[in-house]
Design a protein around this motif. Structure first.
Motif, PDB file in Angstrom:
ATOM      1  N   ALA A 188      -2.940  78.047 -15.941  1.00 19.55           N
ATOM      2  CA  ALA A 188      -2.709  77.460 -17.269  1.00 19.55           C
ATOM      3  C   ALA A 188      -3.252  78.383 -18.357  1.00 19.55           C
ATOM      4  CB  ALA A 188      -3.377  76.098 -17.365  1.00 19.55           C
ATOM      5  N   SER A 208       0.862  76.961 -26.409  1.00 17.82           N
ATOM      6  CA  SER A 208       1.125  77.711 -25.175  1.00 17.82           C
ATOM      7  C   SER A 208       0.899  76.844 -23.938  1.00 17.82           C
ATOM      8  CB  SER A 208       0.244  78.963 -25.111  1.00 17.82           C
ATOM      9  OG  SER A 208      -1.130  78.613 -25.122  1.00 17.82           O
ATOM     10  N   TRP A 212       3.617  75.861 -20.994  1.00 21.95           N
ATOM     11  CA  TRP A 212       3.300  75.991 -19.568  1.00 21.95           C
ATOM     12  C   TRP A 212       3.574  74.672 -18.842  1.00 21.95           C
ATOM     13  CZ3 TRP A 212      -0.638  73.066 -17.279  1.00 21.95           C
ATOM     14  CH2 TRP A 212      -0.954  73.394 -15.943  1.00 21.95           C
ATOM     15  N   GLU A 215       7.257  73.959 -18.448  1.00 22.98           N
ATOM     16  CA  GLU A 215       7.820  74.831 -17.422  1.00 22.98           C
ATOM     17  C   GLU A 215       7.518  74.273 -16.030  1.00 22.98           C
ATOM     18  OE1 GLU A 215      10.079  77.780 -15.920  1.00 22.98           O
ATOM     19  OE2 GLU A 215       9.797  77.329 -18.052  1.00 22.98           O
ATOM     20  N   LYS A 216       6.328  73.748 -15.862  1.00 20.30           N
ATOM     21  CA  LYS A 216       5.960  73.109 -14.593  1.00 20.30           C
ATOM     22  C   LYS A 216       6.889  71.923 -14.305  1.00 20.30           C
ATOM     23  CE  LYS A 216       1.928  75.047 -13.262  1.00 20.30           C
ATOM     24  NZ  LYS A 216       1.685  75.635 -11.916  1.00 20.30           N
TER      25      LYS A 216
END
Length: 228
Positions: A188, A208, A212, A215-216
């Motif tokens: 992360a 950010s 992340w 996207e996971k």
């Protein structure tokens, strides 16, 4: 990063300086705190002298930590002190500690949370801690006390619950999420620390991490509600 300070300091300072606005005072205390890097979890300790100096308040030779609260708070302090002694001497059971949460004073309740109960013992208690966190008052510091204890043994399977907390745009809660991610997800992005409780700044520092996390989710990862 945790904040070694109490909402009690805000209350006491407001009693002495009623012309101040609570959120402004809290912000000044945070921005002028002393960073302690030798802790297991880096901590920000309040420095009342530095804060009041920045605000241009004349202490007239007083020790800022000795600003006395109202007399009716003495009974509360005594109850909290007695409870602390019982905890230290192991003369109070965990069940009895839970009952002490019915005390009318947030000072006593926070003593129960942070010094008595501490981290949850099992998954059932953990769910109970989350319930108390969601229903506790933000202003008296009780809510963040529950979150600190939830953080102590937070399992990786709670990612969704912790990420949602970023929506609150609260400095202390954001710091807890930062620590949680560091404990459980090495991939992360790190949330940069800055002692500024401005919600807009907090949003910028967490963009950010949200990318992340999304996207996971797109990767189809299923989070398990595992207990460590």
């Amino acid at each position: 990063m945790q904040l070694l300070w109490s909402q009690g300091y805000v209350h006491i300072c407001l009693l002495k300086y009623p012309e101040l606005e609570a959120q402004y005072l809290k912000r000044m205390l945070v921005q002028n705190g002393d960073l302690l890097l030798n802790e297991v979890i880096p901590a920000l300790k309040i420095n009342v002298s530095k804060a009041v100096e920045k605000m241009g308040i004349d202490l007239r030779g007083q020790d800022p930590y000795s600003i006395a609260p109202e007399k009716e708070s003495v009974a509360v302090v005594m109850r909290a002190r007695t409870l602390t002694e019982l905890i230290e001497e192991k003369e109070i059971t965990r069940e009895e500690l839970w009952q002490q949460l019915n005390d009318e004073s947030p000072v006593v309740r926070k003593t129960v949370i942070s010094y008595g109960l501490k981290a949850p013992m099992n998954e059932l208690e953990r769910k109970k801690y989350w319930d108390y966190f969601r229903t506790s008052q933000r202003e008296d510091g009780e809510r963040i006390a529950w979150l600190y204890q939830l953080l102590m043994n937070a399992p990786s399977g709670e990612l969704d619950q912790w990420m949602v907390l970023l929506n609150e745009q609260d400095l202390e809660i954001t710091l807890c999420v930062k620590i949680y991610l560091g404990m459980n997800y090495s991939d992360a992005p790190e949330i940069p620390y800055h002692p500024d409780p401005d919600p807009e700044f907090i949003t910028l520092t967490t963009n950010s991490v949200w990318d992340w996390y999304k996207e996971k989710q797109r990767g189809g990862i299923q989070w398990k509600d595992t207990w460590k």
